[in-house]
Scaffold this active site. Structure first.
Site, mmCIF file in Angstrom:
data_model
loop_
_atom_site.group_PDB
_atom_site.id
_atom_site.type_symbol
_atom_site.label_atom_id
_atom_site.label_comp_id
_atom_site.label_asym_id
_atom_site.label_seq_id
_atom_site.Cartn_x
_atom_site.Cartn_y
_atom_site.Cartn_z
ATOM 1 N N LYS A 124 4.073 -50.703 47.234
ATOM 2 C CA LYS A 124 3.062 -50.041 48.050
ATOM 3 C C LYS A 124 1.655 -50.365 47.542
ATOM 4 C CE LYS A 124 5.210 -48.276 51.266
ATOM 5 N NZ LYS A 124 5.970 -49.518 51.133
ATOM 6 N N ASN A 175 6.685 -66.094 69.695
ATOM 7 C CA ASN A 175 6.999 -65.475 68.415
ATOM 8 C C ASN A 175 8.140 -66.254 67.786
ATOM 9 O OD1 ASN A 175 5.182 -63.522 69.131
ATOM 10 N ND2 ASN A 175 6.687 -61.881 69.366
ATOM 11 N N GLY A 176 8.093 -66.480 66.484
ATOM 12 C CA GLY A 176 9.192 -67.176 65.817
ATOM 13 C C GLY A 176 8.750 -68.514 65.268
ATOM 14 N N LYS A 222 4.152 -56.066 60.291
ATOM 15 C CA LYS A 222 5.029 -54.895 60.316
ATOM 16 C C LYS A 222 6.479 -55.294 60.539
ATOM 17 C CE LYS A 222 5.948 -50.501 60.363
ATOM 18 N NZ LYS A 222 5.972 -49.803 59.072
ATOM 19 N N ARG A 253 1.831 -54.622 64.235
ATOM 20 C CA ARG A 253 2.762 -55.652 63.779
ATOM 21 C C ARG A 253 2.108 -56.642 62.835
ATOM 22 N NH1 ARG A 253 7.197 -56.176 67.773
ATOM 23 N NH2 ARG A 253 7.397 -58.357 67.232
ATOM 24 N N CYS A 273 4.153 -61.417 65.202
ATOM 25 C CA CYS A 273 3.347 -61.694 66.383
ATOM 26 C C CYS A 273 3.767 -60.789 67.536
ATOM 27 C CB CYS A 273 3.505 -63.152 66.794
ATOM 28 S SG CYS A 273 3.224 -64.332 65.461
ATOM 29 N N GLU A 292 9.375 -49.551 44.482
ATOM 30 C CA GLU A 292 8.732 -49.226 45.746
ATOM 31 C C GLU A 292 7.272 -48.821 45.533
ATOM 32 O OE1 GLU A 292 7.802 -48.026 49.709
ATOM 33 O OE2 GLU A 292 9.001 -49.590 48.760
ATOM 34 N N TRP A 297 0.346 -64.132 64.046
ATOM 35 C CA TRP A 297 0.386 -64.064 62.584
ATOM 36 C C TRP A 297 0.686 -65.476 62.106
ATOM 37 C CZ3 TRP A 297 4.059 -64.564 58.563
ATOM 38 C CH2 TRP A 297 3.729 -63.955 57.346
ATOM 39 N N GLU A 308 0.721 -53.993 48.236
ATOM 40 C CA GLU A 308 0.617 -54.275 49.668
ATOM 41 C C GLU A 308 -0.758 -53.942 50.225
ATOM 42 O OE1 GLU A 308 4.709 -53.768 52.146
ATOM 43 O OE2 GLU A 308 3.979 -51.955 51.182
ATOM 44 N N HIS A 322 11.772 -55.292 26.607
ATOM 45 C CA HIS A 322 12.395 -56.606 26.791
ATOM 46 C C HIS A 322 11.456 -57.572 27.506
ATOM 47 C CE1 HIS A 322 16.282 -55.290 25.292
ATOM 48 N NE2 HIS A 322 16.143 -54.191 26.022
#
Length: 604
Positions: free
Chosen positions: A480, A98-99, A599, A27, A2, A476, A74, A483, A499
């Protein structure tokens, strides 16, 4: 996550608030709102979705006033609805937050018994209700805010605005960043210095537990014991051009393309005249182990660096996910170092892990992109990665700059531990110096990658494979893709294929193999054959020698320039990023602000 902004101005603040919130869009958010006080009256406007919806609302329902607060939310507690959007109001109080308020349910019960009933599902509304209750009992706005803060458990950055108060904002910070900006007869509050950059370059960062009474004359700051606190004012340098798209369709495209430049910046920071020039505090002579802690993409950078620390420097290395680290209560030693890696420097889990490690290890080192961040300020030593402002939610240039910085640390460890000769160091530094040019070469593959991505966009599942230090890059690459394209993707060590994951292979599952022609290449080819024998579609990303030896039967190939074995993951990050980007373009998803993501993750 946020974003918060507050303005005590000399002109109408609604346009300033919206413009500042636009600078915080990167963000991540799903609703937005502002509140102002005009002629003594508190009022607000809120909208779900993008900031353009709030802007449109303000055209039809303008909001006057020269003091105000704004927020991009958010969603955590409660869905993304107008009712749940910030600012939250109760009587004469408006709050942005925020939080997470961890004890909000207990507080709600107490407030309900006193007749203060919430309208939303959020934890934040509890803050406004509490302050309202204290004011109804005779407290002043400042005292009501102070009493409210004492009751809150959890992590928060808060701004309070009050009915009838046109020269007052109360700001508070516990576990979530907040900064105060100083102007000429004006004052500002922001969760991010970027939001304040157009209005001021003079910033005071609140420290943990601080709260501040902000008026146009300045800010009076108190610590968590309500004692007057003297916090330093600093000058920020935010290059406005670094948060513009500069002709690119998306920030992510721009940031992928910037990597040759920012990689060179990072090398110039720590390498002078062909020699390592890290801060003198970086001395691994007496260090017998390091622990690296991070989240998401940063944790994969740490996993790559683990190979370097152990193979180049012979230094045992652990990598931990920050969200598990302190709850696992790992034993730490006064002869080891702890490295905390974070793009924003505000990642809540990583910051909590750092605080757990304090006084338990010889040195705490922060590897961050924001040298004024909480993690940087609380570490014994902070090493900026020099990536510049990264706006796209999916990290690209910060990842490769983290890798460069960690690689240089591994080289320094190798020198300090007597594992590397000057000739060895010179060879490794030459390999790193070649990377910007090799990255420019890799970026020329964009057109080929876009064609492959058009077909990849039809898949529902994708596997990434890699061996050695390419294994974390496979993780990674999968991250990506999922996401920003929302395709289910997983990364595996190539040797783990049989496996379990091989059960997923059929002609509908593309398998992306990251395999420079190194000493592990033949083993990777064997794994590719296992995939193709089951009609799997292999995209081989390798150099010309690797493609010549193993590419004939592949679905698709991408030919990379030759690169040193040690630092191949840095270069191969480029095609992994471009594949994700162009697949998302083909699917029509929101590249820069993918759904449900933020973000800077400032809650645990």
């Amino acid at each position: 996550m946020c974003g918060i902004v507050g303005v005590l101005g000399n002109n109408e603040v609604a346009p300033l608030l919206v413009e500042s919130l636009k600078r915080l869009e990167y963000r991540g958010y799903d609703s937005a709102g502002i509140a102002t006080v005009h002629k003594g009256k508190l009022d607000r406007r809120r909208a779900v979705g993008k900031l353009v919806n709030l802007s449109d609302l303000l055209v039809h329902e303008p909001l006057a006033g020269k003091v105000g607060i704004g927020h991009t939310r958010w969603a955590t507690h409660g869905a993304a609805t107008t009712t749940n959007a910030h600012p939250h109001c109760s009587g004469p109080v408006a709050v942005v937050h925020n939080g997470i308020i961890e004890n909000f349910r207990d507080l709600r019960t107490e407030l309900a018994s006193a007749g203060f009933i919430p309208e939303s599902e959020t934890d934040t509304e509890t803050v406004a209700l509490l302050a309202h209750m204290y004011i109804s009992q005779g407290a002043t706005p400042v005292e009501a805010a102070r009493q409210t803060l004492k009751r809150l458990q959890g992590a928060f950055a808060l701004c309070f605005l009050f009915d009838g108060e046109e020269d007052l904002i109360i700001a508070a910070r516990k576990g979530s960043p907040l900064a105060i900006g100083h102007g000429d007869g004006e004052m500002f509050v922001g969760s991010d210095a970027i939001a304040l950059a157009p209005m001021t370059d003079r910033i005071t960062y609140l420290e943990e537990g601080d709260w501040a009474v902000v008026t146009r004359k300045g800010a009076t700051i108190y610590d968590d014991q309500d004692r007057l606190a003297n916090r330093a004012e600093s000058r920020i340098q935010v290059d406005a051009t670094r948060i513009e798209k500069a002709g690119y369709k998306h920030f992510m495209a721009k940031e992928i393309a910037e990597q040759p430049v920012v990689i060179a910046d990072a090398l110039r920071r720590y390498v002078h005249d062909g020699s390592l020039k890290l801060p003198m505090e970086v001395d691994f002579t007496a260090v017998d182990r390091i622990t690296m802690v991070a989240c998401g993409t940063a944790s994969y950078a740490c996993h790559v660096a683990k190979y370097w620390f152990e193979q180049i420097a012979g230094l045992p290395c652990d990598v931990d996910i920050a969200s598990e680290f302190r709850y696992r209560e790992p034993p730490l030693s006064p002869t080891q170092w702890a490295l905390f890696v974070s793009q924003s420097g505000e990642t809540a889990d990583t910051l909590a892990a750092l605080r757990y490690s304090r006084d338990k290890v010889a040195k705490i080192v922060a590897v961050v992109n924001v040298p004024t961040s909480s993690i940087a300020r609380e570490a014994d030593l902070a090493l900026p990665i020099m990536a510049g402002i990264e706006v796209g939610v999916a990290s690209t240039k910060a990842f490769t700059c983290q890798l460069i910085t960690l690689a240089l640390l591994a080289l320094k460890a190798g020198v300090d531990r007597g594992r590397l000769t000057p000739a060895d160091v010179a060879r490794y530094l030459a390999d790193l110096a070649a990377l910007p040019g090799l990255m420019n070469h890799a970026l020329t593959l964009t057109a080929n990658i876009a064609q492959i991505a058009d077909e990849l966009a039809e898949a529902q599942d994708v596997l990434f494979l890699g061996r050695g230090a390419m294994f974390p890059l496979a993780l990674e690459g999968a991250l990506k893709l999922k996401e920003i394209s929302y395709i289910h993707a997983e990364g595996y060590a190539s040797g783990e294929l049989k496996h379990g994951p091989i059960a997923l292979i059929d002609n509908r599952v593309p398998v992306i193999v990251l395999a420079p022609h190194d000493h592990l290449f033949e083993k990777t080819v064997s794994n590719m054959q296992e995939v193709m024998a089951r009609h799997g579609k292999v995209l081989l990303i390798s150099d010309a020698q690797g493609i010549a030896e193993a590419g004939a039967d592949c679905w698709r190939t991408l030919t990379m320039p030759p690169v040193s074995n040690a630092f191949a993951p840095i270069l191969y990050a480029i095609p992994a990023q471009l594949l994700a980007y162009h697949t998302a373009i083909a699917k029509g998803t929101d590249v820069d602000q993918p759904r449900n993501l933020a973000k800077s993750v400032t809650v645990e």
